[in-house]
Motif scaffolding. Structure first.
Motif, PDB file in Angstrom:
ATOM      1  N   ALA A 265       0.835  -1.204   0.000  1.00  0.00           N
ATOM      2  CA  ALA A 265       0.000   0.000   0.000  1.00  0.00           C
ATOM      3  C   ALA A 265       0.867   1.249   0.000  1.00  0.00           C
ATOM      4  O   ALA A 265       0.525   2.278  -0.617  1.00  0.00           O
ATOM      5  CB  ALA A 265      -0.930  -0.016   1.216  1.00  0.00           C
ATOM      6  N   ALA A 266       2.013   1.169   0.676  1.00  0.00           N
ATOM      7  CA  ALA A 266       2.911   2.320   0.742  1.00  0.00           C
ATOM      8  C   ALA A 266       3.545   2.641  -0.595  1.00  0.00           C
ATOM      9  O   ALA A 266       4.082   3.732  -0.797  1.00  0.00           O
ATOM     10  CB  ALA A 266       3.995   2.071   1.788  1.00  0.00           C
ATOM     11  N   SER A 267       3.490   1.684  -1.545  1.00  0.00           N
ATOM     12  CA  SER A 267       4.101   1.922  -2.868  1.00  0.00           C
ATOM     13  C   SER A 267       3.174   2.661  -3.815  1.00  0.00           C
ATOM     14  O   SER A 267       3.512   2.858  -4.989  1.00  0.00           O
ATOM     15  CB  SER A 267       4.503   0.579  -3.495  1.00  0.00           C
ATOM     16  OG  SER A 267       3.347  -0.174  -3.843  1.00  0.00           O
TER      17      SER A 267
ATOM     18  N   ALA B  45      -5.282  -7.858  -2.992  1.00  0.00           N
ATOM     19  CA  ALA B  45      -5.775  -6.631  -3.623  1.00  0.00           C
ATOM     20  C   ALA B  45      -6.808  -5.936  -2.752  1.00  0.00           C
ATOM     21  O   ALA B  45      -6.757  -4.704  -2.550  1.00  0.00           O
ATOM     22  CB  ALA B  45      -6.367  -6.963  -4.993  1.00  0.00           C
ATOM     23  N   THR B  46      -7.757  -6.687  -2.208  1.00  0.00           N
ATOM     24  CA  THR B  46      -8.792  -6.053  -1.388  1.00  0.00           C
ATOM     25  C   THR B  46      -8.232  -5.552  -0.062  1.00  0.00           C
ATOM     26  O   THR B  46      -8.667  -4.509   0.463  1.00  0.00           O
ATOM     27  CB  THR B  46      -9.955  -7.043  -1.135  1.00  0.00           C
ATOM     28  OG1 THR B  46      -9.431  -8.256  -0.560  1.00  0.00           O
ATOM     29  CG2 THR B  46     -10.676  -7.376  -2.434  1.00  0.00           C
ATOM     30  N   ASP B  47      -7.236  -6.265   0.493  1.00  0.00           N
ATOM     31  CA  ASP B  47      -6.621  -5.813   1.757  1.00  0.00           C
ATOM     32  C   ASP B  47      -5.836  -4.522   1.536  1.00  0.00           C
ATOM     33  O   ASP B  47      -5.902  -3.579   2.355  1.00  0.00           O
ATOM     34  CB  ASP B  47      -5.730  -6.912   2.307  1.00  0.00           C
ATOM     35  CG  ASP B  47      -5.227  -6.601   3.715  1.00  0.00           C
ATOM     36  OD1 ASP B  47      -4.076  -6.164   3.852  1.00  0.00           O
ATOM     37  OD2 ASP B  47      -6.018  -6.776   4.664  1.00  0.00           O
ATOM     38  N   VAL B  48      -5.074  -4.462   0.436  1.00  0.00           N
ATOM     39  CA  VAL B  48      -4.292  -3.247   0.144  1.00  0.00           C
ATOM     40  C   VAL B  48      -5.225  -2.068  -0.093  1.00  0.00           C
ATOM     41  O   VAL B  48      -4.962  -0.938   0.361  1.00  0.00           O
ATOM     42  CB  VAL B  48      -3.369  -3.491  -1.068  1.00  0.00           C
ATOM     43  CG1 VAL B  48      -2.737  -2.172  -1.533  1.00  0.00           C
ATOM     44  CG2 VAL B  48      -2.294  -4.508  -0.730  1.00  0.00           C
ATOM     45  N   ARG B  49      -6.352  -2.304  -0.801  1.00  0.00           N
ATOM     46  CA  ARG B  49      -7.307  -1.202  -1.030  1.00  0.00           C
ATOM     47  C   ARG B  49      -7.774  -0.606   0.295  1.00  0.00           C
ATOM     48  O   ARG B  49      -7.909   0.621   0.428  1.00  0.00           O
ATOM     49  CB  ARG B  49      -8.521  -1.730  -1.809  1.00  0.00           C
ATOM     50  CG  ARG B  49      -9.573  -0.660  -2.090  1.00  0.00           C
ATOM     51  CD  ARG B  49     -10.789  -1.215  -2.797  1.00  0.00           C
ATOM     52  NE  ARG B  49     -11.462  -2.251  -1.990  1.00  0.00           N
ATOM     53  CZ  ARG B  49     -12.548  -2.921  -2.395  1.00  0.00           C
ATOM     54  NH1 ARG B  49     -13.075  -2.670  -3.586  1.00  0.00           N
ATOM     55  NH2 ARG B  49     -13.085  -3.838  -1.621  1.00  0.00           N
ATOM     56  N   GLY B  50      -7.977  -1.461   1.289  1.00  0.00           N
ATOM     57  CA  GLY B  50      -8.415  -0.967   2.594  1.00  0.00           C
ATOM     58  C   GLY B  50      -7.346  -0.190   3.339  1.00  0.00           C
ATOM     59  O   GLY B  50      -7.648   0.532   4.303  1.00  0.00           O
ATOM     60  N   ARG B  51      -6.075  -0.340   2.945  1.00  0.00           N
ATOM     61  CA  ARG B  51      -4.978   0.349   3.625  1.00  0.00           C
ATOM     62  C   ARG B  51      -4.615   1.678   2.956  1.00  0.00           C
ATOM     63  O   ARG B  51      -3.756   2.400   3.456  1.00  0.00           O
ATOM     64  CB  ARG B  51      -3.740  -0.554   3.655  1.00  0.00           C
ATOM     65  CG  ARG B  51      -3.922  -1.803   4.499  1.00  0.00           C
ATOM     66  CD  ARG B  51      -2.746  -2.751   4.318  1.00  0.00           C
ATOM     67  NE  ARG B  51      -2.910  -3.986   5.066  1.00  0.00           N
ATOM     68  CZ  ARG B  51      -2.435  -4.224   6.292  1.00  0.00           C
ATOM     69  NH1 ARG B  51      -1.747  -3.260   6.920  1.00  0.00           N
ATOM     70  NH2 ARG B  51      -2.638  -5.368   6.887  1.00  0.00           N
TER      71      ARG B  51
END
Length: 893
Positions: free
Chosen positions: A774-776, A802-808
């Motif tokens: 997510a930081a990228s 993908a869904t976890d990163v979207r939440g972050r």
């Protein structure tokens, strides 16, 4: 006059005139050109083609028929149905035109008090071929018909041929004038609604060498013996004599319409569209009843597919009439009660028939649920793209792949505010039909291929077949064929077909494989590869030269020797099939009837009508009952009798098989315990089968199961292999055989627990990287974009990441994540967009549709989450770069 009575009078009339009454053949008669018997003369085709010699000079029958070319037109006309009955009388070189015309006229116009139909002679018209002046004169002399009511018609209407080289001849059709309320006057040439054809008399008198179409053919010469083939439509006569307008209102069909009307609350006769649906229901329920009665089970191919369509169209038509309940449970018993008057077997076989039909309805109800979801997705896709038409290819896929009826697709599309490309759908259906027709046409002429064998039979007479008496004979070679043509010899390694005057070899039939063995002559050794009966009475051996060179003409006798070990194994397997069949009926009940079988030395498989899989307990019981029968050393015997005698005796005849009425062979094992019609080779006592080892059971189509087993030495060998496996496992696990199952069960549970723990650790590791991914994120306009490659991640992992990163991603800002995973040579892509990104015009579905082609695949989905896949991992970086470009295009950055 009830239909059953019309049928009875027809048979009685011709029986009084010296005709042998031939029972209706099964609808599944073995014919390479036909799915079903579609005309009354089909069972007699081998006689008309000269392939077999008829047992009678004159015969009569009422034949069950099914025609399926225009199922979708059923109910739209007054006279065409899927199932119908054809009354016929046949002459094989006996009477000709005069007799056929006289017999027909007497029955049609004879008084009802004297057993006739009582039609008014003044309302009868006939048609003849213009060149057939003899028939025209006979109608005038015998029936007293004025010449103005004997109309002439061309080859298209009044000449008959089979579509292939063979017999042909003019025909004459009988019409009934239904009155001016049905159309204009002027005979059949003027109007065929008012003047209804009820009977066609075919005068076979010519041999055709080439047939290009119904009206374009070459006449080789006159037939050596003239034949008669007539067909009277039972349903047509019924609705005329019962004062009805169409076949759907006769006593055998209309009660189903009455019941359907009661169930739906809609009146028959009130609405033209509803009336078509009522007729479809009545026709298809009756047709399905008769097909299942003759052994058809629903499936996705050939006969099974036709039955499935009929049942599903009936259910669907009831749904369109407003009835969502279990329609067949209500309607089929009504049809049964009417048809049993002519076919009592529909009542005796009702348990099996109803089980098959009701199971198919239940399956279709589930299909409707699944098909509805597929339709909803297709409709949503059309709307999302701004369209209003469901493409013909989509409607065809729903129909062909998922069994979803086009009428239902049209109805649902209308409810969704869409139309359907019916022209495209019909075009695809037409292509499918043309492929089917081309396939059927390619098979035509197979009858003609038997001509060379027929010539051998005519010249030398039938083979002296001694398979029941001996395993070896001294024989004389009658003919040798290579590639279907006569030959004089075979070189080493070559294969040909050898015909002997006598043979001990069993020819493949009744599910039993042909015998193996050798044939020797003058030091030449031939291996027998196959044995067949291409025409009745002639046995043909396919042989390969293994030593020397074969040359016919020496006159030396040939020594034919069946491999004794092969025959022993074959006898064990065939008798074992009968034993397993009897055991099936004992365990499951009398409706578990064999629908097909195959056996070779040491192995058998048996297909039977059943709608659910067997439990381990049932399989165990079948095997135990079988082996108890072997231990009881039941006597095995056989006898010959007429077919009616065999049926009265309780012998089981197999679905779709054709039997000689005058002589059948009945094989008994343990008296009435197993009593079947069979021409195979058998052991003398059940104990000689050795053992029956059931190895498995599985589905071979809806409503049809298959059980497999080993017998004899092969059965013991199978058990020995299992013993060896148990021995090896007990050694590896250091346990006793009785504890083996528990020990393996413990290991499986421990393995499952370990796999779950590994999976939890793997997912945790995957998600642990989500923060770093997510930081990228980089900005594309106002949107935070993550385009990430995850090596070693499969489809499920990619979606989770993908869904976890979207939440972050930062809250309150638009964001989209695209993750491409590469694992085991496969590529998975998932896109996930938050609500703010969607409001800016970014769609996860659009992103996947854009990048998936670069990865050698496709995909799609909704605006929030979408996924796809591919096979080209070399372009992952290019695909990820495309993500940023597409996001920029969407937001105008």
């Amino acid at each position: 006059m009830e239909t059953a009575e019309i049928r009875r009078r027809f048979v009685a009339h011709f029986e009084r005139h010296g005709h042998t009454v031939v029972p209706s053949a099964s609808l599944l008669l073995d014919d390479p050109n036909l799915l079903f018997v579609n005309a009354g003369m089909v069972p007699f085709k081998p006689y008309f083609l000269g392939q077999e010699t008829p047992q009678w000079d004159r015969a009569t029958s009422v034949q069950k028929c099914v025609r399926t070319l225009d199922i979708e037109e059923v109910g739209k006309t007054t006279r065409h149905g899927t199932f119908f009955q054809m009354c016929g009388n046949f002459s094989f070189g006996d009477y000709f035109k005069e007799g056929a015309i006289r017999f027909a006229w007497e029955l049609v116009t004879g008084s009802q008090d004297d057993g006739g139909y009582g039609f008014d002679p003044e309302k009868i018209w006939v048609t003849v071929l213009p060149s057939d002046t003899e028939a025209k004169q006979l109608w005038h002399e015998i029936a007293g018909l004025p010449y103005e009511r004997i109309q002439e018609r061309g080859l298209e209407d009044n000449y008959w041929n089979m579509g292939v080289p063979g017999p042909g001849g003019p025909c004459s059709e009988i019409y009934i004038d239904r009155g001016p309320e049905y159309g204009p006057d002027g005979g059949p040439n003027a109007d065929e609604d008012r003047f209804l054809e009820i009977w066609n008399l075919v005068f076979m008198q010519e041999s055709l060498s080439t047939v290009r179409s119904k009206a374009d053919f070459d006449v080789e010469g006159p037939l050596p013996a003239k034949n008669i083939d007539t067909g009277m439509g039972l349903e047509r006569v019924a609705y005329l004599l019962q004062g009805k307008d169409n076949l759907y209102e006769i006593d055998e069909v209309f009660p189903v319409i009455e019941k359907a009307s009661e169930l739906t609350g809609r009146a028959y006769g009130a609405n033209a569209e509803d009336d078509v649906r009522f007729r479809v229901v009545a026709d298809h329920v009756r047709s399905a009843l008769m097909l299942i009665n003759d052994g058809v089970t629903p499936g996705n191919e050939a006969r099974g597919y036709v039955l499935r369509r009929l049942l599903r169209r009936a259910v669907r038509s009831m749904r369109l009439l407003g009835y969502d309940g279990h329609a067949l449970r209500e309607l089929m018993p009504v049809s049964r009660d009417r048809m049993k008057l002519s076919y009592p077997e529909v009542e005796t076989g009702w348990e099996r028939i109803s089980r098959v039909a009701y199971a198919e309805e239940e399956t279709f109800r589930k299909t409707l649920e699944a098909g509805t979801q597929i339709f909803d997705n297709a409709a949503a896709s059309v709307k999302q793209s701004g369209g209003s038409v469901l493409q013909g290819a989509q409607a065809f896929a729903l129909h062909d792949t998922y069994g979803f009826p086009i009428d239902l697709t049209l109805e649902m599309a209308s409810e969704a505010g869409l139309s359907v490309d019916e022209a495209g759908f019909r075009a695809l259906m037409a292509e499918q039909r043309e492929r089917a027709k081309a396939d059927a046409k390619s098979k035509k002429g197979q009858h003609a291929d038997t001509g060379v064998y027929r010539g051998i039979l005519d010249e030398h007479g039938p083979t002296d077949w001694l398979a029941y008496e001996t395993l070896e004979t001294e024989s004389r070679a009658l003919a040798l064929l290579v590639g279907g043509a006569p030959a004089t010899g075979l070189a080493a390694g070559e294969v040909g077909e050898l015909v002997l005057d006598r043979t001990p070899f069993y020819a493949e039939s009744g599910g039993q494989a042909a015998d193996a063995g050798i044939i020797e002559v003058d030091g030449v050794r031939l291996e027998v590869l196959d044995v067949q009966r291409p025409v009745r009475g002639l046995v043909v051996h396919q042989v390969r030269v293994v030593d020397g060179e074969l040359a016919l003409g020496s006159g030396s006798p040939l020594h034919a020797q069946v491999d004794p070990e092969w025959r022993i194994g074959a006898r064990q397997a065939h008798s074992g099939t009968h034993v397993v069949h009897a055991a099936l009926r004992e365990v499951l009940g009398p409706t578990a009837l064999q629908s097909g079988s195959y056996n070779r030395p040491g192995y058998l498989r048996l297909d039977f009508g059943w709608t659910t899989g067997l439990t381990p307990g049932q399989l165990k019981d079948i095997e135990e009952v079988s082996n108890r029968a072997l231990r009881a050393d039941l006597p095995v015997s056989w006898d010959y009798m007429t077919l009616p005698e065999a049926k009265d005796w309780g012998a089981i005849a197999l679905f779709g098989e054709t039997y000689d009425e005058s002589k059948v062979r009945v094989v008994e094992i343990g008296g009435p315990w197993s009593r079947e019609l069979c021409g195979g080779t058998h052991v003398d006592h059940s104990s000689q089968i050795g053992t029956v080892v059931v190895t498995g059971e599985a589905s071979v189509g809806s409503g049809n199961r298959r059980i497999e087993a080993y017998t004899g030495v092969e059965g013991f060998a199978y058990l020995a292999r299992e013993r060896d496996v148990v021995h090896q496992l007990t050694g590896l696990l250091k346990t006793q055989p009785d504890d083996l199952v528990g020990r393996v069960g413990d290991l499986v549970e421990r393995l499952k627990a370990a796999e779950k723990e590994i999976e939890r650790a793997r997912v945790a590791q995957l998600l642990a990287a989500a923060g770093q991914v997510a930081a990228s994120a980089t900005k594309v306009g106002p949107v935070n974009v993550v385009a990430h490659r995850a090596d070693g991640a499969g489809g499920g992992d990619v979606r989770t990441l993908a869904t976890d990163v979207r939440g972050r991603l930062p809250q309150g800002e638009p964001g989209v994540v695209v993750v491409v995973g590469v694992a085991d040579g496969k590529v998975a892509v998932v896109a996930a967009a938050n609500d703010l990104a969607q409001e800016r015009g970014v769609s996860a579905g659009d992103l996947v549709r854009a990048v998936a082609p670069l990865l050698g695949g496709k995909g799609g989905g909704k605006a929030d989450v979408a996924q796809g896949g591919g096979t080209d991992a070399s372009r992952v970086d290019e695909a990820l770069s495309l993500v940023r470009t597409e996001v920029g295009r969407a937001v105008g950055a």
